[in-house]
Design an enzyme around this catalytic site. Structure first.
Site, PDB file in Angstrom:
ATOM      1  N   LYS A 217      47.316 -36.216  47.049  1.00 35.88           N
ATOM      2  CA  LYS A 217      46.291 -35.362  47.669  1.00 35.88           C
ATOM      3  C   LYS A 217      45.113 -36.260  48.059  1.00 35.88           C
ATOM      4  O   LYS A 217      44.529 -36.931  47.195  1.00 35.88           O
ATOM      5  CB  LYS A 217      45.838 -34.278  46.677  1.00 35.88           C
ATOM      6  CG  LYS A 217      44.812 -33.313  47.267  1.00 35.88           C
ATOM      7  CD  LYS A 217      44.503 -32.180  46.273  1.00 35.88           C
ATOM      8  CE  LYS A 217      43.356 -31.314  46.765  1.00 35.88           C
ATOM      9  NZ  LYS A 217      42.337 -31.102  45.739  1.00 35.88           N
ATOM     10  N   HIS A 236      38.230 -28.624  36.241  1.00 33.67           N
ATOM     11  CA  HIS A 236      39.614 -28.261  35.899  1.00 33.67           C
ATOM     12  C   HIS A 236      40.232 -29.384  35.076  1.00 33.67           C
ATOM     13  O   HIS A 236      39.744 -30.518  35.090  1.00 33.67           O
ATOM     14  CB  HIS A 236      40.447 -28.053  37.173  1.00 33.67           C
ATOM     15  CG  HIS A 236      40.583 -29.302  38.006  1.00 33.67           C
ATOM     16  ND1 HIS A 236      39.551 -29.818  38.753  1.00 33.67           N
ATOM     17  CD2 HIS A 236      41.620 -30.156  38.180  1.00 33.67           C
ATOM     18  CE1 HIS A 236      39.954 -30.929  39.359  1.00 33.67           C
ATOM     19  NE2 HIS A 236      41.207 -31.162  39.023  1.00 33.67           N
ATOM     20  N   ASP A 238      44.066 -31.283  34.844  1.00 38.13           N
ATOM     21  CA  ASP A 238      45.205 -31.379  35.768  1.00 38.13           C
ATOM     22  C   ASP A 238      46.462 -30.809  35.121  1.00 38.13           C
ATOM     23  O   ASP A 238      46.736 -31.081  33.948  1.00 38.13           O
ATOM     24  CB  ASP A 238      45.430 -32.843  36.168  1.00 38.13           C
ATOM     25  CG  ASP A 238      44.362 -33.322  37.157  1.00 38.13           C
ATOM     26  OD1 ASP A 238      43.629 -32.473  37.700  1.00 38.13           O
ATOM     27  OD2 ASP A 238      44.284 -34.539  37.372  1.00 38.13           O
ATOM     28  N   HIS A 292      37.473 -32.228  34.327  1.00 37.97           N
ATOM     29  CA  HIS A 292      36.738 -33.063  35.286  1.00 37.97           C
ATOM     30  C   HIS A 292      36.432 -32.283  36.558  1.00 37.97           C
ATOM     31  O   HIS A 292      36.964 -31.194  36.768  1.00 37.97           O
ATOM     32  CB  HIS A 292      37.539 -34.330  35.598  1.00 37.97           C
ATOM     33  CG  HIS A 292      38.893 -34.059  36.173  1.00 37.97           C
ATOM     34  ND1 HIS A 292      39.979 -33.679  35.403  1.00 37.97           N
ATOM     35  CD2 HIS A 292      39.354 -34.083  37.442  1.00 37.97           C
ATOM     36  CE1 HIS A 292      41.025 -33.498  36.171  1.00 37.97           C
ATOM     37  NE2 HIS A 292      40.686 -33.733  37.423  1.00 37.97           N
TER      38      HIS A 292
HETATM   39  C1  AKG Z   1      41.516 -33.501  42.123  1.00 39.53           C
HETATM   40  O1  AKG Z   1      41.902 -33.758  43.281  1.00 39.53           O
HETATM   41  O2  AKG Z   1      42.140 -32.731  41.352  1.00 39.53           O
HETATM   42  C2  AKG Z   1      40.284 -34.142  41.605  1.00 39.53           C
HETATM   43  O3  AKG Z   1      39.941 -33.879  40.486  1.00 39.53           O
HETATM   44  C3  AKG Z   1      39.501 -35.073  42.479  1.00 39.53           C
HETATM   45  C4  AKG Z   1      38.259 -35.607  41.821  1.00 39.53           C
HETATM   46  C5  AKG Z   1      37.504 -36.582  42.690  1.00 39.53           C
HETATM   47  O4  AKG Z   1      37.649 -36.575  43.903  1.00 39.53           O
HETATM   48  O5  AKG Z   1      36.733 -37.356  42.138  1.00 39.53           O
END
Ligand code: AKG
Length: 354
Positions: A217, A236, A238, A292
């Protein structure tokens, strides 16, 4: 369903953000620093960053057994305490990272109409492609980001029609990066297994072995006129087993630790490695899946590249039996990865611990 692209909002020159992007007061990043160019210049943001553990893997191949054991111990400690670490000398070359990032940036530098050719349709289940979050909660909250999402691994399951054809290096650079990350997945899962006193392949085997999946992503966070009210990615953990994150050196990744949001320091070449829910469950809570979020910036576009490493949908994931005894009862119910995902992302099924 066509979503509003955050990039088009940002380009419209608005000075205040639409209400759907304004987070409830308790979620707003007001107690933490919105890093801007001025703060970066005077080194101010360094005072509030830096605590996320840094694990230097130099010497993994050639440094002898003692060096490898030391690295393994540091990976396990960071996974127990923080669930996140910044890894240096991970074996992926700076030049490959630069190619991956240049390709992702070149794609997002295209005019929005050209990116729309790749638009996904997540409401009808077509999640690969160019997208922006659809509100999936009653409050209709949105995130200040557009993204690109596609399967990276296993190679025979890739649908190449969902990968960008521009720039010309996108496919090759992203493919090479995926192969390198796959090696690192084995190294880290092997380490986490052995540090629990288990055979090296134990976790990787439960997580699917050859069938383990990886999704890429690319998060694109346009400049935001009111970054103190918005979030790029809301808080969230992961759902993955592991996540690997690179970014374009604009600070914004934050981890919640001991009641505070800690901003990751920008370390060139470092990969941010996360423990995800599946490893937390397998280890019966010994390794932590860290909460995070991603902040946005008033002066700079932020881009991050997340690779989520997941078990196959039908893999049954519960605490590993070797870790369970009278003193250590299972803290999680076993469920398939699909059930975990449906429950957490789409709020289907019964409300249980996760
Ligand atoms: C995600 O894509 O699930 C993230 O947590 C991205 C976090 C970020 O871009 O620092």
């Amino acid at each position: 369903m066509v979503s509003t692209r955050v990039e088009s909002l940002a380009q419209s020159g608005l000075l205040t953000i639409p209400s759907e992007y304004i987070r409830p007061v308790e979620e707003r990043p007001t107690d933490c620093i919105i890093v801007n160019a001025e703060e970066e210049k005077n080194g101010k943001y360094d005072e509030r960053t830096g605590q996320i553990p840094v694990v230097d893997m130099a010497g993994w191949e050639e440094g002898g057994e003692a060096r490898r054991k030391e690295i393994m111990r540091q990976v396990a400690e960071a996974s127990e305490e923080w669930g996140v670490m910044q890894v240096l000398n991970h074996g992926i070359s700076d030049s490959l990272i630069a190619r991956l990032q240049a390709a992702g940036k070149a794609f997002f530098d295209l005019p929005i109409e050209e990116k729309e050719v790749y638009a996904n349709d997540s409401a009808s289940g077509k999640i690969a492609g160019y997208g922006s979050k659809l509100a999936n909660n009653a409050s209709g909250q949105l995130e200040w980001e557009d993204y690109y999402f596609h399967l990276l691994w296993p190679t025979h399951e890739r649908d190449m029609t969902t990968w960008p054809k521009y720039p010309s290096d996108y496919i090759e650079a992203t493919d090479e990066y995926g192969r390198e990350i796959r090696k690192l997945v084995s190294r880290i899962l092997g380490t986490l297994s052995m540090e629990l006193g288990l055979e090296e392949p134990r976790m990787e085997t439960i997580l699917g072995g050859q069938d383990l999946e990886m999704q890429l992503k690319i998060n694109y966070y346009p400049r935001c006129p009111q970054p103190e009210l918005a979030l790029g990615v809301e808080a969230h953990t992961d759902i993955s087993a592991l996540t690997f994150l690179l970014h374009n050196m604009v600070p914004g990744f934050q981890l919640f630790k001991d009641g505070k949001w800690v901003t990751a320091k920008c370390i060139p070449g470092a990969l941010i490695v996360h423990i995800g829910d599946q490893v937390e469950i397998l280890s019966n809570g010994k390794y932590k899946s860290g909460l995070h979020r991603g902040l946005v910036n008033k002066e700079k576009v932020r881009i991050s590249w997340a690779v989520f490493c997941d078990p196959p949908k039908d893999a049954m994931i519960g605490p590993m039996k070797e870790l369970i005894n009278e003193k250590n009862p299972p803290l999680f119910a076993a469920k398939t990865f699909k059930d975990h995902t449906d429950h957490k992302l789409f709020k289907k099924g019964q409300s249980k611990k996760n």
